[in-house]
Design an enzyme around this catalytic site. Structure first.
Site, mmCIF file in Angstrom:
data_model
loop_
_atom_site.group_PDB
_atom_site.id
_atom_site.type_symbol
_atom_site.label_atom_id
_atom_site.label_comp_id
_atom_site.label_asym_id
_atom_site.label_seq_id
_atom_site.Cartn_x
_atom_site.Cartn_y
_atom_site.Cartn_z
ATOM 1 C CB ILE A 40 -60.776 -2.203 -2.097
ATOM 2 C CG1 ILE A 40 -59.509 -1.762 -2.798
ATOM 3 C CG2 ILE A 40 -61.938 -2.344 -3.063
ATOM 4 C CD1 ILE A 40 -58.936 -2.814 -3.747
ATOM 5 C CG HIS A 110 -68.880 -9.669 1.847
ATOM 6 N ND1 HIS A 110 -69.149 -10.580 0.854
ATOM 7 C CD2 HIS A 110 -69.408 -8.495 1.439
ATOM 8 C CE1 HIS A 110 -69.799 -9.985 -0.122
ATOM 9 N NE2 HIS A 110 -69.982 -8.715 0.210
HETATM 10 P P1 AMP Z 1 -71.179 -6.625 -1.714
HETATM 11 O O1 AMP Z 1 -71.864 -5.703 -2.689
HETATM 12 O O2 AMP Z 1 -71.911 -6.714 -0.400
HETATM 13 O O3 AMP Z 1 -70.883 -7.975 -2.330
HETATM 14 O O4 AMP Z 1 -69.805 -5.921 -1.339
HETATM 15 C C1 AMP Z 1 -68.561 -6.275 -1.877
HETATM 16 C C2 AMP Z 1 -67.550 -5.349 -1.260
HETATM 17 O O5 AMP Z 1 -66.255 -5.865 -1.495
HETATM 18 C C3 AMP Z 1 -67.562 -3.914 -1.834
HETATM 19 O O6 AMP Z 1 -67.802 -2.993 -0.782
HETATM 20 C C4 AMP Z 1 -66.175 -3.781 -2.458
HETATM 21 O O7 AMP Z 1 -65.655 -2.473 -2.345
HETATM 22 C C5 AMP Z 1 -65.381 -4.797 -1.655
HETATM 23 N N1 AMP Z 1 -64.184 -5.305 -2.309
HETATM 24 C C6 AMP Z 1 -64.071 -5.828 -3.550
HETATM 25 N N2 AMP Z 1 -62.813 -6.207 -3.791
HETATM 26 C C7 AMP Z 1 -62.098 -5.943 -2.674
HETATM 27 C C8 AMP Z 1 -60.727 -6.106 -2.293
HETATM 28 N N3 AMP Z 1 -59.829 -6.635 -3.126
HETATM 29 N N4 AMP Z 1 -60.360 -5.706 -1.060
HETATM 30 C C9 AMP Z 1 -61.253 -5.166 -0.202
HETATM 31 N N5 AMP Z 1 -62.557 -4.993 -0.503
HETATM 32 C C10 AMP Z 1 -62.968 -5.360 -1.719
#
Ligand code: AMP
Length: 126
Positions: A40, A110
């Protein structure tokens, strides 16, 4: 806010809600064990997340506790997404943040796929 990679799985995390269809996502690819969708808040021209469909907090949890078919399905999904998006020849980067020092914010495993420009050195120093 970075999470503790050893915490129990939280069914209210944002990726669990995406998997249940409670909030929307821009799906890129799906198989029996993994879902890939656009981040996102992209940090590169192409920024895709791949998540397992199972309840795994982190890479540590997944690598210790996932079944062989879940691991195979997840790894295949990551490679398939990168190949399908034409990322292999120019190159791409995979990243899985784990726990507090890894700055993991969402407590569901992820893998980030970044591509679309030269991505520079692996980490900022300091
Ligand atoms: P991390 O810091 O590795 O936990 O990364 C979490 C990632 O999730 C970040 O890059 C956010 O931009 C992404 N993120 C959070 N909410 C969403 C969402 N609803 N859809 C897509 N990506 C998301």
């Amino acid at each position: 806010m970075a999470i503790d990679a050893t915490q129990p799985y939280d069914d209210d995390n944002i990726f669990a809600k995406i998997l249940r269809g409670e909030i929307p996502n821009q799906t890129v690819y799906e198989n029996d064990h993994a879902l890939a969708f656009h981040d996102i808040n992209p940090q590169a021209p192409h920024h895709i997340l791949v998540i397992p469909k199972g309840r795994y907090v982190s890479w540590d949890d997944f690598s210790a506790n996932a079944t062989e078919s879940e691991i195979v399905g997840f790894v295949h999904a990551v490679g398939h997404v990168a190949r399908s998006a034409g990322m292999v020849e120019p190159g791409y980067r995979l990243l899985a943040n784990v726990g507090k020092d890894g700055h993991q914010e969402v407590p569901h495993l992820h893998v980030h796929i970044f591509a679309g420009k030269p991505l520079g050195p692996m980490l900022l120093k300091g």
